[in-house]
Structure formats: C-alpha cells, structure tokens
Design a protein around this motif. Sequence first.
Motif, PDB file in Angstrom:
ATOM      1  N   GLU A   5       0.828  -1.208   0.000  1.00 15.80           N
ATOM      2  CA  GLU A   5       0.000   0.000   0.000  1.00 15.80           C
ATOM      3  C   GLU A   5       0.861   1.255   0.000  1.00 15.80           C
ATOM      4  OE1 GLU A   5      -3.967  -1.692   2.243  1.00 15.80           O
ATOM      5  OE2 GLU A   5      -2.236  -1.069   3.434  1.00 15.80           O
ATOM      6  N   LYS A   6       1.948   1.232   0.775  1.00 19.05           N
ATOM      7  CA  LYS A   6       2.856   2.379   0.778  1.00 19.05           C
ATOM      8  C   LYS A   6       3.461   2.588  -0.605  1.00 19.05           C
ATOM      9  CE  LYS A   6       4.096   2.027   5.622  1.00 19.05           C
ATOM     10  NZ  LYS A   6       5.127   1.706   6.589  1.00 19.05           N
ATOM     11  N   ASP A   7       3.847   1.499  -1.250  1.00 15.66           N
ATOM     12  CA  ASP A   7       4.413   1.592  -2.601  1.00 15.66           C
ATOM     13  C   ASP A   7       3.375   2.074  -3.609  1.00 15.66           C
ATOM     14  OD1 ASP A   7       6.843   0.714  -1.623  1.00 15.66           O
ATOM     15  OD2 ASP A   7       6.568  -1.360  -2.305  1.00 15.66           O
ATOM     16  N   GLY A   8       2.109   1.717  -3.381  1.00 13.98           N
ATOM     17  CA  GLY A   8       1.046   2.074  -4.305  1.00 13.98           C
ATOM     18  C   GLY A   8       0.421   3.429  -4.040  1.00 13.98           C
ATOM     19  N   PHE A   9       0.849   4.092  -2.953  1.00 15.76           N
ATOM     20  CA  PHE A   9       0.285   5.396  -2.623  1.00 15.76           C
ATOM     21  C   PHE A   9       0.548   6.367  -3.763  1.00 15.76           C
ATOM     22  CE2 PHE A   9       0.231   9.588  -0.621  1.00 15.76           C
ATOM     23  CZ  PHE A   9      -0.953   9.522   0.079  1.00 15.76           C
ATOM     24  N   ASP A  16      -7.298  14.371  -5.039  1.00 14.03           N
ATOM     25  CA  ASP A  16      -8.416  13.439  -5.241  1.00 14.03           C
ATOM     26  C   ASP A  16      -7.949  11.995  -5.259  1.00 14.03           C
ATOM     27  OD1 ASP A  16     -10.281  15.480  -5.308  1.00 14.03           O
ATOM     28  OD2 ASP A  16     -10.216  15.664  -7.495  1.00 14.03           O
ATOM     29  N   ALA A  17      -6.842  11.729  -5.940  1.00  7.74           N
ATOM     30  CA  ALA A  17      -6.305  10.365  -5.992  1.00  7.74           C
ATOM     31  C   ALA A  17      -5.883   9.902  -4.604  1.00  7.74           C
ATOM     32  CB  ALA A  17      -5.129  10.288  -6.960  1.00  7.74           C
ATOM     33  N   PHE A  21      -7.572   6.811  -2.360  1.00 11.56           N
ATOM     34  CA  PHE A  21      -6.708   5.758  -1.834  1.00 11.56           C
ATOM     35  C   PHE A  21      -6.917   5.625  -0.324  1.00 11.56           C
ATOM     36  CE2 PHE A  21      -2.788   4.264   0.074  1.00 11.56           C
ATOM     37  CZ  PHE A  21      -2.456   3.179  -0.714  1.00 11.56           C
ATOM     38  N   ILE A  22      -6.934   6.754   0.376  1.00  9.17           N
ATOM     39  CA  ILE A  22      -7.068   6.743   1.827  1.00  9.17           C
ATOM     40  C   ILE A  22      -8.451   6.265   2.249  1.00  9.17           C
ATOM     41  CG2 ILE A  22      -7.182   8.272   3.840  1.00  9.17           C
ATOM     42  CD1 ILE A  22      -4.725   9.720   2.571  1.00  9.17           C
ATOM     43  N   GLU A  23      -9.484   6.670   1.522  1.00 11.14           N
ATOM     44  CA  GLU A  23     -10.836   6.188   1.849  1.00 11.14           C
ATOM     45  C   GLU A  23     -10.921   4.671   1.728  1.00 11.14           C
ATOM     46  OE1 GLU A  23     -13.459   8.442  -0.655  1.00 11.14           O
ATOM     47  OE2 GLU A  23     -13.216  10.256   0.544  1.00 11.14           O
ATOM     48  N   ALA A  24     -10.299   4.118   0.693  1.00  9.90           N
ATOM     49  CA  ALA A  24     -10.286   2.658   0.522  1.00  9.90           C
ATOM     50  C   ALA A  24      -9.508   1.999   1.655  1.00  9.90           C
ATOM     51  CB  ALA A  24      -9.688   2.290  -0.830  1.00  9.90           C
ATOM     52  N   LEU A  25      -8.399   2.601   2.049  1.00 14.72           N
ATOM     53  CA  LEU A  25      -7.585   2.058   3.140  1.00 14.72           C
ATOM     54  C   LEU A  25      -8.367   2.079   4.453  1.00 14.72           C
ATOM     55  CD1 LEU A  25      -4.857   1.086   4.288  1.00 14.72           C
ATOM     56  CD2 LEU A  25      -4.259   3.492   4.559  1.00 14.72           C
ATOM     57  N   ILE A  26      -9.036   3.200   4.741  1.00 15.73           N
ATOM     58  CA  ILE A  26      -9.810   3.311   5.981  1.00 15.73           C
ATOM     59  C   ILE A  26     -10.947   2.298   5.995  1.00 15.73           C
ATOM     60  CG2 ILE A  26     -11.398   4.847   7.214  1.00 15.73           C
ATOM     61  CD1 ILE A  26      -9.410   7.115   6.609  1.00 15.73           C
ATOM     62  N   SER A  27     -11.585   2.071   4.860  1.00 19.72           N
ATOM     63  CA  SER A  27     -12.649   1.061   4.775  1.00 19.72           C
ATOM     64  C   SER A  27     -12.109  -0.323   5.086  1.00 19.72           C
ATOM     65  CB  SER A  27     -13.272   1.065   3.381  1.00 19.72           C
ATOM     66  OG  SER A  27     -13.975   2.242   3.171  1.00 19.72           O
ATOM     67  N   ARG A  28     -10.942  -0.627   4.528  1.00 23.31           N
ATOM     68  CA  ARG A  28     -10.326  -1.939   4.773  1.00 23.31           C
ATOM     69  C   ARG A  28      -9.970  -2.108   6.240  1.00 23.31           C
ATOM     70  NH1 ARG A  28      -5.563  -3.984   5.452  1.00 23.31           N
ATOM     71  NH2 ARG A  28      -4.423  -2.118   4.886  1.00 23.31           N
ATOM     72  N   PRO A  55      -4.427  14.841   3.443  1.00 28.98           N
ATOM     73  CA  PRO A  55      -5.716  14.574   2.813  1.00 28.98           C
ATOM     74  C   PRO A  55      -6.715  13.865   3.726  1.00 28.98           C
ATOM     75  CG  PRO A  55      -4.113  12.974   2.077  1.00 28.98           C
ATOM     76  CD  PRO A  55      -3.388  13.949   2.956  1.00 28.98           C
ATOM     77  N   VAL A  56      -6.325  13.619   4.984  1.00 26.94           N
ATOM     78  CA  VAL A  56      -7.182  12.912   5.931  1.00 26.94           C
ATOM     79  C   VAL A  56      -7.809  13.903   6.905  1.00 26.94           C
ATOM     80  CG1 VAL A  56      -7.231  11.208   7.792  1.00 26.94           C
ATOM     81  CG2 VAL A  56      -5.765  10.836   5.820  1.00 26.94           C
ATOM     82  N   GLU A  57      -9.119  13.796   7.081  1.00 24.61           N
ATOM     83  CA  GLU A  57      -9.819  14.624   8.049  1.00 24.61           C
ATOM     84  C   GLU A  57     -10.411  13.715   9.115  1.00 24.61           C
ATOM     85  OE1 GLU A  57     -12.724  17.061   6.155  1.00 24.61           O
ATOM     86  OE2 GLU A  57     -11.335  17.701   4.602  1.00 24.61           O
ATOM     87  N   ILE A  58     -10.271  14.139  10.358  1.00 27.79           N
ATOM     88  CA  ILE A  58     -10.840  13.373  11.471  1.00 27.79           C
ATOM     89  C   ILE A  58     -12.080  14.117  11.937  1.00 27.79           C
ATOM     90  CG2 ILE A  58     -10.526  12.551  13.827  1.00 27.79           C
ATOM     91  CD1 ILE A  58      -7.563  12.330  13.277  1.00 27.79           C
ATOM     92  N   GLU A  59     -13.195  13.405  11.963  1.00 26.65           N
ATOM     93  CA  GLU A  59     -14.444  13.985  12.456  1.00 26.65           C
ATOM     94  C   GLU A  59     -14.450  13.885  13.959  1.00 26.65           C
ATOM     95  OE1 GLU A  59     -17.747  12.115  10.580  1.00 26.65           O
ATOM     96  OE2 GLU A  59     -16.878  12.324   8.590  1.00 26.65           O
TER      97      GLU A  59
END
Length: 60
Positions: A5-9, A16-17, A21-28, A55-59
């Motif tokens: 995942e780090k290599d694919g970041f 947007d990209a 990527f981060i949304e998919a990671l957080i879902s996983r 690009p990450v926001e914490i609610e």
Amino acid sequence: MTKAEKDGFPHHGGADAKREFIEALISRIAESGRNPAFWAYTYQHKCRREGVPCPVEIEE
C-alpha cells in the motif's frame, strides 16, 4: 499501511487520488475490526511533522 500500500500510494495525481486511496484504506481497516481513527490521527500527525498538507480529516 502494508508495504504494498505504501508503494502504491499515489505520489502524483493530486489530492483526489490520495483521498480515494485513503478512503479505501480506511474502509479496509474498519472491515478488519480495527479502529481507523487511530491510523488517521497518526497519519495527520506525520503530515504536520513533515509540513505537508494532509488529505485525511478526522471527524470530532
């Protein structure tokens, strides 16, 4: 993140990209039963330390 995942970041491609990527990671992470907020907080801290936009926001 795993090494793959780090290599694919997406280092290029804009916010947007990275956000997708981060949304998919957080879902996983959530699907595995772990708390994604811990990862998000740690990643935000890393971005601040390196002085880069995060690009990450914490609610709260």
